[in-house]
Scaffold this motif. Structure first.
Motif, mmCIF file in Angstrom:
data_model
loop_
_atom_site.group_PDB
_atom_site.id
_atom_site.type_symbol
_atom_site.label_atom_id
_atom_site.label_comp_id
_atom_site.label_asym_id
_atom_site.label_seq_id
_atom_site.Cartn_x
_atom_site.Cartn_y
_atom_site.Cartn_z
ATOM 1 N N GLU A 87 0.735 -1.400 -0.314
ATOM 2 C CA GLU A 87 -0.014 0.070 -0.170
ATOM 3 C C GLU A 87 0.994 1.240 -0.030
ATOM 4 O O GLU A 87 1.973 1.091 0.798
ATOM 5 N N VAL A 88 0.295 2.270 -0.677
ATOM 6 C CA VAL A 88 0.702 3.302 -0.660
ATOM 7 C C VAL A 88 0.011 4.497 -0.145
ATOM 8 O O VAL A 88 -0.927 4.577 -1.293
ATOM 9 N N VAL A 89 0.692 5.073 0.423
ATOM 10 C CA VAL A 89 -0.071 6.518 1.085
ATOM 11 C C VAL A 89 0.696 7.867 0.341
ATOM 12 O O VAL A 89 1.747 8.045 1.205
ATOM 13 N N SER A 90 -0.247 9.218 -0.346
ATOM 14 C CA SER A 90 0.603 10.544 -0.228
ATOM 15 C C SER A 90 0.566 10.984 1.191
ATOM 16 O O SER A 90 -0.565 11.446 1.980
ATOM 17 N N LEU A 91 1.235 11.486 1.703
ATOM 18 C CA LEU A 91 1.595 12.275 3.194
ATOM 19 C C LEU A 91 1.098 13.181 3.076
ATOM 20 O O LEU A 91 0.811 14.072 4.457
ATOM 21 N N GLY A 92 1.689 13.836 2.128
ATOM 22 C CA GLY A 92 0.981 15.238 2.050
ATOM 23 C C GLY A 92 2.921 15.598 1.250
ATOM 24 O O GLY A 92 3.363 15.440 1.196
ATOM 25 N N ARG A 93 2.778 17.665 1.742
ATOM 26 C CA ARG A 93 4.072 18.252 1.054
ATOM 27 C C ARG A 93 4.368 19.382 2.227
ATOM 28 O O ARG A 93 3.474 20.110 2.631
ATOM 29 N N LEU A 94 6.169 19.674 2.321
ATOM 30 C CA LEU A 94 6.072 20.458 3.099
ATOM 31 C C LEU A 94 6.590 21.324 2.688
ATOM 32 O O LEU A 94 7.568 21.955 1.652
ATOM 33 N N GLU A 95 5.942 22.262 1.797
ATOM 34 C CA GLU A 95 6.321 23.508 0.807
ATOM 35 C C GLU A 95 7.192 24.334 1.126
ATOM 36 O O GLU A 95 8.480 24.981 0.651
ATOM 37 N N LYS A 96 7.704 24.607 2.641
ATOM 38 C CA LYS A 96 8.914 25.449 2.811
ATOM 39 C C LYS A 96 10.035 24.024 3.169
ATOM 40 O O LYS A 96 11.211 25.316 3.576
ATOM 41 N N ALA A 97 9.964 22.734 3.283
ATOM 42 C CA ALA A 97 10.657 22.362 3.268
ATOM 43 C C ALA A 97 12.145 22.527 2.585
ATOM 44 O O ALA A 97 11.852 23.065 1.148
ATOM 45 N N ILE A 98 13.766 23.455 2.510
ATOM 46 C CA ILE A 98 14.609 23.468 1.667
ATOM 47 C C ILE A 98 15.109 22.333 1.198
ATOM 48 O O ILE A 98 15.590 21.900 3.060
ATOM 49 N N VAL A 99 15.029 21.540 0.757
ATOM 50 C CA VAL A 99 16.454 19.877 0.722
ATOM 51 C C VAL A 99 17.749 20.372 0.110
ATOM 52 O O VAL A 99 17.781 20.878 -1.354
ATOM 53 N N ILE A 100 18.982 20.022 0.851
ATOM 54 C CA ILE A 100 19.958 20.544 0.579
ATOM 55 C C ILE A 100 20.859 18.997 0.168
ATOM 56 O O ILE A 100 20.330 18.099 0.828
ATOM 57 N N VAL A 101 21.168 18.999 -0.839
ATOM 58 C CA VAL A 101 21.588 17.905 -2.293
ATOM 59 C C VAL A 101 23.407 17.728 -2.145
ATOM 60 O O VAL A 101 23.639 18.496 -2.938
ATOM 61 N N ALA A 102 23.599 16.569 -1.789
ATOM 62 C CA ALA A 102 25.312 16.322 -1.654
ATOM 63 C C ALA A 102 25.697 15.117 -2.486
ATOM 64 O O ALA A 102 25.140 14.266 -2.428
ATOM 65 N N ILE A 103 26.394 15.323 -3.773
ATOM 66 C CA ILE A 103 26.161 14.334 -5.204
ATOM 67 C C ILE A 103 27.971 13.815 -5.037
ATOM 68 O O ILE A 103 28.233 14.870 -6.154
ATOM 69 N N PRO A 104 28.308 12.970 -4.624
ATOM 70 C CA PRO A 104 29.847 12.913 -4.523
ATOM 71 C C PRO A 104 30.093 11.912 -5.664
ATOM 72 O O PRO A 104 29.015 11.349 -6.715
ATOM 73 N N GLY B 166 25.002 23.987 1.950
ATOM 74 C CA GLY B 166 25.275 23.475 1.208
ATOM 75 C C GLY B 166 27.213 23.719 1.182
ATOM 76 O O GLY B 166 27.911 22.129 0.222
ATOM 77 N N LYS B 167 27.543 24.817 0.873
ATOM 78 C CA LYS B 167 29.078 24.646 0.403
ATOM 79 C C LYS B 167 30.122 24.326 1.946
ATOM 80 O O LYS B 167 30.744 23.828 1.804
ATOM 81 N N ALA B 168 29.302 24.709 3.333
ATOM 82 C CA ALA B 168 29.934 23.088 4.203
ATOM 83 C C ALA B 168 29.885 21.931 4.014
ATOM 84 O O ALA B 168 30.968 21.468 3.744
ATOM 85 N N MET B 169 28.931 21.640 2.988
ATOM 86 C CA MET B 169 29.025 19.849 3.138
ATOM 87 C C MET B 169 29.692 19.861 1.728
ATOM 88 O O MET B 169 30.162 18.873 1.631
ATOM 89 N N GLU B 170 30.288 20.158 0.580
ATOM 90 C CA GLU B 170 31.008 20.266 -0.566
ATOM 91 C C GLU B 170 32.189 20.748 -0.215
ATOM 92 O O GLU B 170 33.038 19.546 -0.337
#
Lengths: 307, 307
Positions: free
Chosen positions: A158-175, A277-281
């Motif tokens: 079963e899959v359920v959509s829980l919602g979305r946080l419009e104000k969340a910022i996601v920082i992704v570091a991709i090595p 982001g800069k700190a992760m980089e």
């Protein structure tokens, strides 16, 4: 409709504590499929771009091809389709194979009468993932299909959509090094100490509640994983330092994205997010790893038709 | 104010999958404390009713007494109080010791200037529980203090009120044999198989989300516990049959209440709830166990002053 173009977003599996259960879609990165009906049955892949030549053109070796065929079979179509696939998910651990599978499944459904809902398409798209990674995982397929944060039950599917946080910022570091999901699953423990179970269960519960309540702070602070992260951290060069750097720079939480090697952090403040982001980089650089940093948000729609 | 009467409700710990983390308060049953200021320091217990003579009058052996003293110490009071305690939590596994601790803590705070919030009183009331059961548990203290469903983190001691499902009906079957929390904790496994962890984490997450969304059906169906229930079921005569009977009669879910021996089920339909209660009673009878059945709802307020 003879032809359709579909986009499906990248995603972060687990979101820390919710191993194989929680996932979130990421805005601004994902795969695009152009699917065209044709009279001969079966699926052919005409073109693949953005993969640096790594993916197979054989339809039964590519998650887009497998997924398209699974939906065609499910619908009992006598016709077939041809696909062109543009890969736009950077790095590993961001639901790349899921995005291809979701885009193709959604496209085939659109081309042949839109008979299935997104929830019905999820297990069909997951077949492709399972053939490639030998497990039936929905925590990337779910959000890539539905957008926002999704919950799934790996046992009942079963899959359920829980919602979305419009104000969340996601920082992704991709090595710039790859990490095989297979390897990343091999290191997982078979047994979990009771207190690690309690901790992850508590944080995953709070995370799901925080999504419903649109509470970015509680959502971000719930990124606490004592089950998969500890086992996988040694596979990701520099992980501990990158995480420390993100938290020191003000991230609400930070963990491995899905099976890795990408690392994600969450913030509620665009200025802080830049700093994080800069700190992760920089922390990755300290380990001689070049990492691409992307600041993004949760994707809103999941799979959709585009022009 | 010289004297105050406080009620604190009974509660269901774990609520199935949320071991040591989730709990819900029950309407219509609980403990009442009458607390009166006096000039001498310390706590004395003047009268206890409703306990069939089982509880100690020594303030440092009774959770109401320990809790009152803990709050007095925390507030730095030079005065003391006398307590009369009326036990109104039937059977074991319904947060009886927590209700006494919560009522006493809340009463002392009221008598001495109401300086602490409910969230601040929770860890103080929990000291009493920990002295009696040798563990620091908040999944009964939390809901008894705050009402509705609460979440707590056993490691950080944080407690959050998740909300209340007005339409949930909780059926409680209280067998006439006792079960010691100590024994009930002894049988718990130290290590949890990965798939049991995933299952409980998934259901606890959905349960927390369902409370936020006021979704009784998803809440009830999330009562699925593969961690504590299996270990504790053998300690409760007839458990498997009682659970089967509840589910066959239409319960959305059914599990052990806290450490047991009481068993709870959830429904969204008052007529079905009657049937479920009767089915549970009959199933217990089949094992020569007399069980009291109570049909109730979630308590709304938690600890409060009463006339």
């Amino acid at each position: 409709m003879k032809s359709v173009r579909v986009f499906a977003p990248a995603s972060v599996g687990n979101i820390g504590p919710g191993f194989d259960v929680l996932g979130m879609a990421l805005a601004g990165m994902g795969d695009t499929v152009l699917a065209t009906r044709r009279s001969e049955p079966g699926v052919s892949i005409i073109e693949i771009t953005g993969d640096r030549g790594r993916l197979s053109y054989k339809a039964d070796e590519n998650t887009a091809g497998i997924s398209a065929q699974t939906v065609l079979d499910h619908l009992g179509c006598r016709e077939g389709i041809s696909l062109t696939l543009h890969k736009g998910v950077p790095g590993t651990g961001l639901g790349s194979s899921a995005a291809s599978a979701v885009a193709a499944a959604y496209a085939v459904n659109l081309l042949f009468g839109e008979k299935l809902s997104k929830a019905e398409l999820v297990p069909l798209a997951a077949v492709a993932e399972s053939q490639v990674s030998r497990g039936f995982f929905l925590d990337n397929i779910g959000p890539s299909m539905m957008g926002g944060v999704t919950w799934n039950n790996p046992f009942t599917k079963e899959v359920v959509s829980l919602g979305r946080l419009e104000k969340a910022i996601v920082i992704v570091a991709i090595p710039d090094f790859p990490l095989l999901t297979k390897e990343s699953r091999r290191v997982l423990p078979g047994m979990i100490p009771m207190e690690h179970f309690i901790s992850n269960m508590a944080y995953a519960s709070m995370m799901a509640w925080a999504v419903a309540k649109k509470d970015v702070t509680r959502f971000g602070r719930s990124i606490q994983d004592r089950v998969a992260e500890a086992a996988r951290a040694p596979l990701i060069k520099g992980f501990e330092d990158v995480k420390k750097a993100a938290l020191s720079a003000g991230a609400l939480g930070c963990s491995i994205s899905g099976a890795g090697a990408s690392i994600f952090a969450v913030s509620d403040d665009p200025k802080k997010a830049e700093k994080i982001g800069k700190a992760m980089e920089k922390a990755f650089q300290g380990h001689q790893v070049v990492a691409e940093i992307r600041n993004t948000q949760m994707d809103r729609l999941g799979a959709r038709m585009i022009k």
